[in-house]
Design a protein around this motif. Structure first.
Motif, PDB file in Angstrom:
ATOM      1  N   SER A 135       0.811  -1.230   0.000  1.00 17.01           N
ATOM      2  CA  SER A 135       0.000   0.000   0.000  1.00 17.01           C
ATOM      3  C   SER A 135       0.833   1.264   0.000  1.00 17.01           C
ATOM      4  CB  SER A 135      -0.963   0.004   1.200  1.00 17.01           C
ATOM      5  OG  SER A 135      -1.741  -1.170   1.230  1.00 17.01           O
ATOM      6  N   MET A 136       2.030   1.199  -0.510  1.00 17.49           N
ATOM      7  CA  MET A 136       2.916   2.365  -0.541  1.00 17.49           C
ATOM      8  C   MET A 136       3.268   2.720  -1.975  1.00 17.49           C
ATOM      9  SD  MET A 136       3.280   3.180   2.642  1.00 17.49           S
ATOM     10  CE  MET A 136       4.694   4.277   2.624  1.00 17.49           C
ATOM     11  N   ILE A 137       3.312   4.049  -2.271  1.00 15.62           N
ATOM     12  CA  ILE A 137       3.663   4.556  -3.598  1.00 15.62           C
ATOM     13  C   ILE A 137       4.787   5.582  -3.443  1.00 15.62           C
ATOM     14  CG2 ILE A 137       1.379   4.125  -4.580  1.00 15.62           C
ATOM     15  CD1 ILE A 137       0.752   7.080  -4.169  1.00 15.62           C
ATOM     16  N   TYR A 138       5.447   5.884  -4.547  1.00 18.31           N
ATOM     17  CA  TYR A 138       6.513   6.876  -4.541  1.00 18.31           C
ATOM     18  C   TYR A 138       5.920   8.281  -4.542  1.00 18.31           C
ATOM     19  CZ  TYR A 138       9.982   3.233  -5.473  1.00 18.31           C
ATOM     20  OH  TYR A 138      10.802   2.131  -5.388  1.00 18.31           O
ATOM     21  N   SER A 139       6.745   9.225  -4.165  1.00 13.19           N
ATOM     22  CA  SER A 139       6.311  10.616  -4.128  1.00 13.19           C
ATOM     23  C   SER A 139       6.218  11.190  -5.543  1.00 13.19           C
ATOM     24  CB  SER A 139       7.282  11.446  -3.286  1.00 13.19           C
ATOM     25  OG  SER A 139       8.552  11.498  -3.903  1.00 13.19           O
ATOM     26  N   LEU A 140       5.499  12.279  -5.656  1.00 14.41           N
ATOM     27  CA  LEU A 140       5.338  12.931  -6.947  1.00 14.41           C
ATOM     28  C   LEU A 140       6.685  13.415  -7.485  1.00 14.41           C
ATOM     29  CD1 LEU A 140       3.451  14.116  -9.147  1.00 14.41           C
ATOM     30  CD2 LEU A 140       3.266  16.165  -7.715  1.00 14.41           C
ATOM     31  N   GLU A 141       7.494  13.949  -6.626  1.00 14.02           N
ATOM     32  CA  GLU A 141       8.807  14.428  -7.057  1.00 14.02           C
ATOM     33  C   GLU A 141       9.665  13.300  -7.598  1.00 14.02           C
ATOM     34  OE1 GLU A 141      12.628  16.897  -5.176  1.00 14.02           O
ATOM     35  OE2 GLU A 141      10.911  16.310  -3.912  1.00 14.02           O
ATOM     36  N   TYR A 142       9.631  12.158  -6.940  1.00 12.56           N
ATOM     37  CA  TYR A 142      10.429  11.020  -7.399  1.00 12.56           C
ATOM     38  C   TYR A 142       9.929  10.514  -8.751  1.00 12.56           C
ATOM     39  CZ  TYR A 142      12.374   6.304  -7.544  1.00 12.56           C
ATOM     40  OH  TYR A 142      13.011   5.139  -7.946  1.00 12.56           O
ATOM     41  N   ASP A 169      -3.117  11.793 -16.448  1.00 10.86           N
ATOM     42  CA  ASP A 169      -1.940  12.640 -16.288  1.00 10.86           C
ATOM     43  C   ASP A 169      -1.666  12.806 -14.784  1.00 10.86           C
ATOM     44  OD1 ASP A 169      -0.721  15.559 -15.914  1.00 10.86           O
ATOM     45  OD2 ASP A 169      -0.121  14.782 -17.877  1.00 10.86           O
ATOM     46  N   LEU A 170      -0.513  12.417 -14.371  1.00 13.46           N
ATOM     47  CA  LEU A 170      -0.188  12.379 -12.947  1.00 13.46           C
ATOM     48  C   LEU A 170      -0.255  13.764 -12.306  1.00 13.46           C
ATOM     49  CD1 LEU A 170       0.905  11.079 -10.357  1.00 13.46           C
ATOM     50  CD2 LEU A 170       3.204  11.236 -11.328  1.00 13.46           C
ATOM     51  N   GLU A 171       0.477  14.706 -12.850  1.00 15.38           N
ATOM     52  CA  GLU A 171       0.576  16.021 -12.217  1.00 15.38           C
ATOM     53  C   GLU A 171      -0.738  16.783 -12.291  1.00 15.38           C
ATOM     54  OE1 GLU A 171       3.878  19.661 -12.148  1.00 15.38           O
ATOM     55  OE2 GLU A 171       3.831  18.186 -13.792  1.00 15.38           O
ATOM     56  N   LEU A 266      -6.548  10.864   1.983  1.00 13.24           N
ATOM     57  CA  LEU A 266      -5.510  11.702   2.568  1.00 13.24           C
ATOM     58  C   LEU A 266      -4.187  10.961   2.708  1.00 13.24           C
ATOM     59  CD1 LEU A 266      -7.947  13.584   3.134  1.00 13.24           C
ATOM     60  CD2 LEU A 266      -6.794  14.206   5.269  1.00 13.24           C
ATOM     61  N   GLY A 267      -4.249   9.644   2.953  1.00 20.59           N
ATOM     62  CA  GLY A 267      -3.020   8.879   3.066  1.00 20.59           C
ATOM     63  C   GLY A 267      -2.248   8.799   1.759  1.00 20.59           C
ATOM     64  N   LEU A 268      -2.951   8.616   0.658  1.00 18.84           N
ATOM     65  CA  LEU A 268      -2.285   8.576  -0.650  1.00 18.84           C
ATOM     66  C   LEU A 268      -1.744   9.949  -1.050  1.00 18.84           C
ATOM     67  CD1 LEU A 268      -4.746   6.223  -2.569  1.00 18.84           C
ATOM     68  CD2 LEU A 268      -2.356   5.745  -2.005  1.00 18.84           C
ATOM     69  N   CYS A 269      -2.514  10.996  -0.760  1.00 15.75           N
ATOM     70  CA  CYS A 269      -2.020  12.339  -1.074  1.00 15.75           C
ATOM     71  C   CYS A 269      -0.790  12.677  -0.238  1.00 15.75           C
ATOM     72  CB  CYS A 269      -3.123  13.361  -0.826  1.00 15.75           C
ATOM     73  SG  CYS A 269      -4.502  13.265  -1.992  1.00 15.75           S
ATOM     74  N   LYS A 270      -0.760  12.186   1.003  1.00 20.48           N
ATOM     75  CA  LYS A 270       0.405  12.430   1.843  1.00 20.48           C
ATOM     76  C   LYS A 270       1.641  11.714   1.309  1.00 20.48           C
ATOM     77  CE  LYS A 270       2.397  14.036   5.567  1.00 20.48           C
ATOM     78  NZ  LYS A 270       2.597  15.483   5.779  1.00 20.48           N
ATOM     79  N   GLN A 271       1.459  10.543   0.727  1.00 25.36           N
ATOM     80  CA  GLN A 271       2.593   9.836   0.139  1.00 25.36           C
ATOM     81  C   GLN A 271       3.107  10.552  -1.114  1.00 25.36           C
ATOM     82  OE1 GLN A 271       2.177   5.544  -0.277  1.00 25.36           O
ATOM     83  NE2 GLN A 271       0.620   5.491   1.331  1.00 25.36           N
ATOM     84  N   LEU A 272       2.197  11.107  -1.876  1.00 25.99           N
ATOM     85  CA  LEU A 272       2.628  11.835  -3.073  1.00 25.99           C
ATOM     86  C   LEU A 272       3.306  13.154  -2.720  1.00 25.99           C
ATOM     87  CD1 LEU A 272      -0.280  11.339  -5.646  1.00 25.99           C
ATOM     88  CD2 LEU A 272       2.065  10.497  -5.837  1.00 25.99           C
ATOM     89  N   ASP A 273       2.764  13.862  -1.749  1.00 28.12           N
ATOM     90  CA  ASP A 273       3.319  15.161  -1.359  1.00 28.12           C
ATOM     91  C   ASP A 273       3.445  15.191   0.161  1.00 28.12           C
ATOM     92  OD1 ASP A 273       4.202  17.721  -1.173  1.00 28.12           O
ATOM     93  OD2 ASP A 273       2.321  18.661  -1.789  1.00 28.12           O
ATOM     94  N   PRO A 274       4.567  14.717   0.729  1.00 32.60           N
ATOM     95  CA  PRO A 274       4.710  14.672   2.194  1.00 32.60           C
ATOM     96  C   PRO A 274       4.630  16.036   2.860  1.00 32.60           C
ATOM     97  CG  PRO A 274       6.362  13.294   1.120  1.00 32.60           C
ATOM     98  CD  PRO A 274       5.718  14.101   0.041  1.00 32.60           C
ATOM     99  N   SER A 275       4.930  17.101   2.150  1.00 33.66           N
ATOM    100  CA  SER A 275       4.890  18.450   2.734  1.00 33.66           C
ATOM    101  C   SER A 275       3.549  19.152   2.526  1.00 33.66           C
ATOM    102  CB  SER A 275       6.006  19.319   2.125  1.00 33.66           C
ATOM    103  OG  SER A 275       5.848  19.445   0.720  1.00 33.66           O
TER     104      SER A 275
END
Length: 282
Positions: A135-142, A169-171, A266-275
């Motif tokens: 259940s973990m994904i990489y961040s948007l920046e990565y 489209d991801l972004e 919110l958990g998935l959005c937090k993984q994409l953008d931790p800040s």
């Protein structure tokens, strides 16, 4: 023949045979005085004091006799103190603060790496944007640094039963979701809105029908979470699948589906953008 001597006049000293024959004979004329008889009188009795009349008290119940004694003062004080500590974990006992040192309270339990069912926490990632943890994904920046800009997934039409691939489209899609959460989070009250619970489905490119395409959900460990987030189709998941996500991301997973779905978004959005503004403690 002379007459017999009376018995009361018989004297041992006058009988010569009494000195030689038989046991010593005691004279009947004893000189020891007999004890005087105490004159009889009325028996001694104590004076009876007059007392007021009292009704007989009822017998004491048996359960009163069996009532246990209270514990000693020291033990009672100890258990009372321990009960206070159990009700209020922030209260420390004297033993904890003895010598000027206080015991550090244990916070949130650390994640146990060894699963009780023998399964490993690490898995083979099914998608290039998924990590090797459940259940973990990489961040948007990565992902953008790796050139991953389009997220694809398998869907199926409910009308024509055809399966095909869709891309987002991801972004762009993530910016739309982040903006929606930033505007409406204060009115959500930690619950998923109706449009997340019953999402509007995409149209089919095969039969040209609208609102009929649903994502194809695989096993829990192979769910395409990022694709469902960008398409706002997380509401198509079952409650057990959403709880699976919250379990492996260390989020609270009890409650109704709208609560668990809100935590998943919110958990998935937090993984994409931790800040980003996606903390669950806000």
């Amino acid at each position: 023949m002379p007459p017999p001597i009376p018995f009361h006049q018989f004297n041992n000293q006058d009988d010569p045979l009494a000195l030689t024959l038989g046991l010593p004979h005691v004279s009947w004329k004893s000189t020891v005085p007999l004890p005087q008889q105490i004159p009889t009188s009325q028996p001694f009795s104590r004076p009876v004091l007059e007392q007021p009349f009292q009704s007989p008290s009822p017998p004491r119940p048996l359960y009163d006799l069996m009532t246990p004694l209270p514990p000693p003062a020291s033990n009672h004080q100890y258990y009372t103190q321990m009960e206070t500590v159990n009700r209020n974990p922030n209260v420390a006992t004297n033993q904890d603060t003895a010598g000027g040192s206080s015991r550090t309270r244990r916070g949130r339990r650390a994640r146990n790496k060894a699963r009780a069912d023998g399964k490993s926490e690490t898995i083979n990632p099914t998608y290039p944007w998924a990590r090797n943890q459940r259940s973990m994904i990489y961040s948007l920046e990565y992902l953008l640094s790796k050139g991953i800009t389009m997220i694809s997934g398998e869907v199926k039409c409910k009308r024509c039963d055809k399966k095909f691939q869709m891309e987002y489209d991801l972004e762009e899609k993530f910016r739309e979701i982040a903006s929606y959460i930033s505007r409406h989070r204060s009115s959500m009250h930690d619950r998923a809105p109706a449009e997340w619970m019953n999402p509007t489905l995409p149209g089919c490119v095969m039969c040209k029908q609208t609102n009929c395409v649903k994502p194809v959900l695989a096993k829990k460990r192979a769910i395409n979470w990022l694709f469902l987030l960008l398409g706002r189709m997380l509401g198509c998941c079952k409650l057990s699948e959403l709880k699976y996500f919250c379990k492996h991301t260390e989020n609270h997973r009890t409650g109704a589906k709208d609560r668990v779905l809100y935590l998943t978004y919110l958990g998935l959005c937090k993984q994409l953008d931790p800040s980003g503004p996606f903390d669950l403690d806000l």
